[in-house]
Write a protein that holds these residues in place. Structure first.
Motif, mmCIF file in Angstrom:
data_model
loop_
_atom_site.group_PDB
_atom_site.id
_atom_site.type_symbol
_atom_site.label_atom_id
_atom_site.label_comp_id
_atom_site.label_asym_id
_atom_site.label_seq_id
_atom_site.Cartn_x
_atom_site.Cartn_y
_atom_site.Cartn_z
ATOM 1 N N UNK A 288 0.827 -1.213 0.000
ATOM 2 C CA UNK A 288 0.000 0.000 0.000
ATOM 3 C C UNK A 288 0.860 1.262 0.000
ATOM 4 N N UNK A 289 1.898 1.266 0.860
ATOM 5 C CA UNK A 289 2.776 2.434 0.903
ATOM 6 C C UNK A 289 3.513 2.653 -0.411
ATOM 7 N N UNK A 290 3.967 1.555 -1.019
ATOM 8 C CA UNK A 290 4.675 1.664 -2.296
ATOM 9 C C UNK A 290 3.747 2.204 -3.383
ATOM 10 N N UNK A 291 2.540 1.668 -3.467
ATOM 11 C CA UNK A 291 1.614 2.108 -4.510
ATOM 12 C C UNK A 291 1.136 3.534 -4.265
ATOM 13 N N UNK A 292 1.013 3.931 -2.996
ATOM 14 C CA UNK A 292 0.656 5.322 -2.711
ATOM 15 C C UNK A 292 1.723 6.272 -3.258
ATOM 16 N N UNK A 293 2.969 5.812 -3.181
ATOM 17 C CA UNK A 293 4.038 6.652 -3.724
ATOM 18 C C UNK A 293 4.088 6.665 -5.245
ATOM 19 N N UNK A 294 3.364 5.755 -5.868
ATOM 20 C CA UNK A 294 3.354 5.674 -7.331
ATOM 21 C C UNK A 294 2.037 6.163 -7.931
ATOM 22 N N UNK A 295 1.202 6.836 -7.138
ATOM 23 C CA UNK A 295 -0.099 7.274 -7.658
ATOM 24 C C UNK A 295 0.046 8.250 -8.812
ATOM 25 N N UNK A 296 1.049 9.138 -8.720
ATOM 26 C CA UNK A 296 1.234 10.089 -9.827
ATOM 27 C C UNK A 296 1.626 9.359 -11.100
ATOM 28 N N UNK A 297 2.485 8.366 -10.991
ATOM 29 C CA UNK A 297 2.882 7.588 -12.175
ATOM 30 C C UNK A 297 1.700 6.820 -12.737
ATOM 31 N N UNK A 298 0.882 6.269 -11.842
ATOM 32 C CA UNK A 298 -0.291 5.533 -12.305
ATOM 33 C C UNK A 298 -1.269 6.470 -13.006
ATOM 34 N N UNK A 299 -1.466 7.668 -12.417
ATOM 35 C CA UNK A 299 -2.361 8.633 -13.052
ATOM 36 C C UNK A 299 -1.820 9.055 -14.410
ATOM 37 N N UNK A 300 -0.499 9.227 -14.516
ATOM 38 C CA UNK A 300 0.088 9.598 -15.810
ATOM 39 C C UNK A 300 -0.123 8.493 -16.835
ATOM 40 N N UNK A 301 0.037 7.234 -16.414
ATOM 41 C CA UNK A 301 -0.199 6.121 -17.330
ATOM 42 C C UNK A 301 -1.650 6.134 -17.804
ATOM 43 N N UNK A 302 -2.566 6.430 -16.887
ATOM 44 C CA UNK A 302 -3.975 6.492 -17.284
ATOM 45 C C UNK A 302 -4.216 7.620 -18.292
ATOM 46 N N UNK A 303 -3.568 8.785 -18.071
ATOM 47 C CA UNK A 303 -3.748 9.901 -18.999
ATOM 48 C C UNK A 303 -3.225 9.571 -20.395
ATOM 49 N N UNK A 304 -2.203 8.682 -20.435
ATOM 50 C CA UNK A 304 -1.634 8.293 -21.728
ATOM 51 C C UNK A 304 -2.381 7.129 -22.361
ATOM 52 N N UNK A 305 -3.490 6.724 -21.756
ATOM 53 C CA UNK A 305 -4.341 5.706 -22.367
ATOM 54 C C UNK A 305 -4.134 4.300 -21.861
ATOM 55 N N UNK A 306 -3.372 4.118 -20.816
ATOM 56 C CA UNK A 306 -3.141 2.769 -20.295
ATOM 57 C C UNK A 306 -4.412 2.243 -19.641
ATOM 58 N N UNK A 307 -4.873 1.062 -20.016
ATOM 59 C CA UNK A 307 -6.066 0.506 -19.361
ATOM 60 C C UNK A 307 -5.727 0.016 -17.941
ATOM 61 N N UNK A 747 4.001 3.986 8.091
ATOM 62 C CA UNK A 747 2.841 4.453 7.333
ATOM 63 C C UNK A 747 2.207 5.665 8.002
ATOM 64 N N UNK A 748 2.193 5.675 9.338
ATOM 65 C CA UNK A 748 1.571 6.789 10.062
ATOM 66 C C UNK A 748 2.472 7.980 10.268
ATOM 67 N N UNK A 749 3.733 7.899 9.768
ATOM 68 C CA UNK A 749 4.671 8.983 10.033
ATOM 69 C C UNK A 749 4.279 10.268 9.316
ATOM 70 N N UNK A 750 3.709 10.149 8.126
ATOM 71 C CA UNK A 750 3.309 11.372 7.400
ATOM 72 C C UNK A 750 2.262 12.133 8.189
ATOM 73 N N UNK A 751 1.302 11.394 8.782
ATOM 74 C CA UNK A 751 0.278 12.060 9.601
ATOM 75 C C UNK A 751 0.920 12.695 10.834
ATOM 76 N N UNK A 752 1.878 11.998 11.451
ATOM 77 C CA UNK A 752 2.505 12.554 12.651
ATOM 78 C C UNK A 752 3.308 13.810 12.317
ATOM 79 N N UNK A 753 3.958 13.803 11.150
ATOM 80 C CA UNK A 753 4.696 14.999 10.747
ATOM 81 C C UNK A 753 3.738 16.177 10.550
ATOM 82 N N UNK A 754 2.576 15.902 9.971
ATOM 83 C CA UNK A 754 1.566 16.932 9.777
ATOM 84 C C UNK A 754 1.037 17.425 11.123
#
Length: 849
Positions: A288-307, A747-754
């Motif tokens: 989950x943490x790895x894929x959360x860090x790749x959301x921008x790449x996944x969104x870019x792939x979707x914009x380029x037409x990747x199913x 995983x909870x460190x980002x929330x704690x930093x905030x």
């Protein structure tokens, strides 16, 4: 052609993602490798034991075929039939009192296992002596005295050395060598007395071969090449259907040890599998943490037409590649377990542990690892496939993760079901495997319910301003960490807590409770003409409170309900009652303390057809009920009795208890000896137990005295070995739990930093922020400890009260240690990232807000 192109593209994209190496997958790899190593190690060790048993089966049994008789040697006709089949070796075994006469004072005496062998022994393998010499030379008669080889433990107990004299009953033996190892060593983890080897021809001079003596005669055969042991056994059964011997081939060598090792391996393998399941939580969070860090790449792939399927396939290949590395490391470690532990275990049991590797065990562990990785990764991949392309135009923050329906979760659930099915199939005892599945589901439900209850109660506690109030708010807020922390620490700590409480109750029972009510000694092999003088001697010792006696013969179960016992369906827990010989007795009146649960006891003056009273648990395991028949074979004579009653036996009283008690007259004509138990008053002056031991063994050289303390210590020794094995497996679970907890904290460190930035903006000092975070972690650890204490204590109570039939006592020290360990681990791991959170600047977050 589109789909193959997408597969090729997915492989190229996954290859580019894998160029980053293991970054972000450390916990993923560690959890998977540890879990796979635990399963592979236990299964490889079990396979190593089976391989060693198969390779050395003939040596471990002592021959290709063994015929065992109780209290009598084979007749001339039986011996001739055995000799026609192959080369025969005759061994006689019995419990005796070995002693060393002293110039002044009483003789030193101790329990030993006498093994009288003939010139053909051993048929396979060799006997290792120190100093090295042929066994025949060590046992030969020299200067009118036969020789003996003695285990080092026996020499130590009697303070003897090579060249001294050891006394057995009415015979004296010269100690010629120290017995290092025999190929057919006793097949268990405990033995009533160290071994003493003598020549079979010397038994008559010792007076140990008389009628009714508690001897066991073993006839081992070495068959000609190509001859079948099973065919030979069938021929012996046809020719001598009433012989009453127990026949087994090399495949059945060490049955007791094999049964013990199988059960221990099954339990520890399931604990290892539980560790792998727990690691699945860490796998899920890491993915989950790895894929959360790749959301921008996944969104870019979707914009380029990747199913969606291309996105899911690409990152499935990435995770599969990482999982393959973790599984490979786990398999490598597991494959080395027999290499590392084989020599140590080989010193404890008479079986070699070949180093392997064992492909079947490794394939099973690899399959479990792959199914775990898929079961906990596929839901995260399904969520990643639903990342919208518009994410690129929504600013820095990601939208809420989509809620997955049953269809999206189905592949992961199927993998989890496959893992559970593999656990059941790979466990020899299917009930144990099913119990593991039920326990895993129940534990998940308990963790979820306990987490929900903790959050609910934390939300209802009045909140006062200050650090404690902020810590409580962190526990009850949305997206809190309670469930993840409880799951991470709960399983390992619950297992350890249950094991510690069970061991504490077991040890207390066997060192405090049972010795208070148990007899001081069992005296066996009392001849009928010795009984009056034995009772007089024992009762005349000051401090002896009572002496109980019972006649005893040896026999084996031949038929149940008129059918051969080999064809009966016998519960595994009751199989010991029909394997080998059992003690048989008769009684006119119901023994003291007997509790009848079905049927009734026969009249005191009963003189009808044979009746028998059976222990209720054994009767259930054998499928017996009132009115059924049981046929026993005692010294070649078959006796069929009708089950008249079922009774409940408290075996832990260590009194005289028998599975089968017959009516008067049922065992008439069978040579019997007497068994006695003697109780002493521990408050009496002096040492009444020692005085009793000296008085009886000094007057009756053939009578064997078995101290209950020795027997209890032997049981505790086995319990320690089991506890050590389970502790290692549970420790692996706890290590994986700590890794999962570390991933949870990350995983909870980002929330704690905030949160730290908000606290700083509101004027909080660093020490106040640190106190809030530490208070939250301490509360989470305390909750995990309390849950582990509740679940572990409940499991321990159920096991002790219902399985061991002992009163349960709660020990406060293990309980406090469990809670303290959970709080300490949570605080320690929680500190890992707090300094980084506190060091973060507030202005980037305030600017974005």
């Amino acid at each position: 052609m589109r789909f193959p192109k997408e597969i090729g593209l997915a492989f190229r994209l996954a290859g580019r993602e894998l160029r980053a190496g293991f970054r972000g997958f450390g916990i993923f790899l560690a959890c998977l490798a540890l879990g796979v190593a635990a399963v592979a190690g236990v299964k490889s060790l079990a396979a190593s034991y089976q391989a060693g048993l198969a390779e050395d089966a003939a040596s471990l049994l002592g021959g290709d075929l063994e015929a065992a008789l109780s209290q009598r040697p084979a007749t001339a006709e039986e011996r001739a039939a055995l000799s026609r089949l192959g080369r025969v070796s005759h061994l006689v075994s019995m419990q005796i009192m070995a002693r060393r006469e002293t110039a002044a004072g009483p003789a030193a005496r101790t329990l030993a296992t006498l093994r009288a062998v003939d010139g053909a022994y051993p048929l396979y393998g060799s006997v290792e002596l120190r100093p090295p010499m042929p066994l025949a030379s060590a046992l030969a008669v020299r200067d009118g005295r036969p020789g003996a080889v003695v285990a080092p433990e026996l020499l130590s107990r009697l303070r003897l050395k090579v060249g001294d004299t050891i006394l057995v009953a009415d015979a004296a033996y010269a100690v010629r060598a120290v017995l290092e190892r025999t190929p057919d060593a006793a097949g268990g983890l405990t033995a009533l007395g160290p071994p003493l080897l003598v020549a079979a021809s010397s038994l008559h001079a010792a007076g140990l071969d008389g009628p009714g003596s508690l001897t066991r005669h073993f006839y081992r055969l070495r068959l000609p090449a190509g001859e079948s042991a099973k065919s030979a056994m069938a021929a012996l059964r046809r020719e001598f259907p009433m012989a009453g011997w127990r026949l087994r081939d090399a495949a059945a060598a060490q049955p007791g040890l094999t049964r013990f090792m199988d059960r221990l391996a099954a339990v520890t393998a399931l604990v290892g599998l539980a560790a792998l399941l727990l690691g699945g939580i860490g796998i899920s969070q890491a993915v989950s943490g790895y894929l959360d860090g790749r959301t921008a790449s996944i969104a870019a792939m979707k914009c380029l037409g990747a199913p969606r399927r291309l996105v899911v396939t690409t990152y499935l290949l990435v995770i599969a590649g990482q999982a393959a590395c973790g599984i490979a490391v786990g398999l490598l470690v597991g494959a080395l377990v027999p290499v590392a532990l084989g020599p140590l275990l080989g010193a404890l049991v008479p079986v070699r542990f070949p180093p392997g590797p064992y492909p079947g065990a490794l394939a099973l562990a690899g399959g479990c690892g792959a199914l775990t990785a898929l079961a906990f990764s596929l839901p995260q991949l399904a969520a990643a496939g639903r990342v919208p392309p518009l994410l690129l135009f929504r600013g820095y923050d990601a939208p809420d993760r989509p809620r997955l329906g049953l269809t999206a979760r189905l592949p992961g659930l199927l993998c989890l079901a496959g893992l559970f099915a593999l656990a059941v199939v790979s466990t020899p005892d299917r009930r144990l495997g099913l119990g593991f599945v039920v326990a895993a589901v129940a534990a998940t439900a308990l963790f979820w319910l306990f987490a929900g209850l903790a959050v609910f109660l934390a939300g209802r506690i009045p909140r006062r301003p200050g650090i404690r109030g902020l810590a409580l708010r962190a526990i009850s807020r949305p997206d809190n960490q309670v469930g993840r922390v409880l799951a991470a620490l709960g399983l390992g700590l619950s297992t350890l807590c249950a094991m510690i409480l069970v061991e504490a109750n077991f040890r207390a029972a066997f060192t405090e409770d049972i010795p208070r009510t148990a007899p001081a000694f069992f005296f066996v092999d009392i001849q009928p003409d010795q009984l009056p003088s034995f009772l007089q001697t024992a009762r005349s010792v000051p401090g002896v409170s009572r002496v109980e006696t019972s006649p005893m013969a040896r026999g084996r179960i031949a038929e149940l309900r008129g059918a051969p016992v080999a064809e009966a369906r016998v519960d595994p827990d009751a199989r010991w009652a029909v394997q080998g010989d059992r003690g048989l007795t008769y009684a006119a009146t119901m023994p003291e303390g007997t509790r009848i649960v079905a049927g009734s006891w026969w009249p005191k003056d009963y003189a009808g057809p044979p009746l028998v009273s059976v222990d209720e648990k054994i009767a259930a395991g054998l499928g017996l009920s009132l009115g059924d028949t049981v046929t026993v074979n005692a010294l070649g004579r078959e006796i069929t009795a009708t089950v008249a009653s079922l009774r409940r036996i408290n075996w832990l009283s260590l009194g005289i208890n028998y599975v089968f008690v017959f009516s008067p007259g049922a065992l008439d004509g069978i040579p019997m000896t007497w068994l006695a138990t003697a109780y002493v008053d521990n408050k009496a002056s002096g040492d009444p137990a020692e005085a009793l031991f000296n008085a009886v063994t000094g007057r009756f050289a053939n009578v064997t005295a078995i101290g209950t303390g020795d027997a209890l210590n032997a049981v505790l020794g086995v319990a320690d070995k089991v506890a050590a094995a389970v502790t290692v497996a549970a420790g692996t679970t706890l290590c994986i739990g700590m890794l999962v907890l570390l991933q949870t904290m990350a995983v909870g460190m980002r929330r704690k930093t905030y949160e730290a930035a908000i606290y700083k903006a509101c004027g909080a000092k660093r020490r106040d922020i640190l106190a809030v975070f530490l208070g939250e972690n301490a509360l989470l650890g305390t909750l995990a400890g309390c849950m582990a204490l509740a679940i572990g204590g409940g499991l321990a109570w159920a096991f002790v009260a219902f399985f061991m039939d002992l009163p349960f006592r709660f020990f406060a020290v293990p309980a406090l240690l469990t809670v303290a360990t959970a709080a300490g681990v949570t605080l320690t791991l929680g500190m890992a990232g707090l300094w980084r959170a506190l060091a973060g600047k507030a202005w980037p977050y305030l600017r974005n807000e």
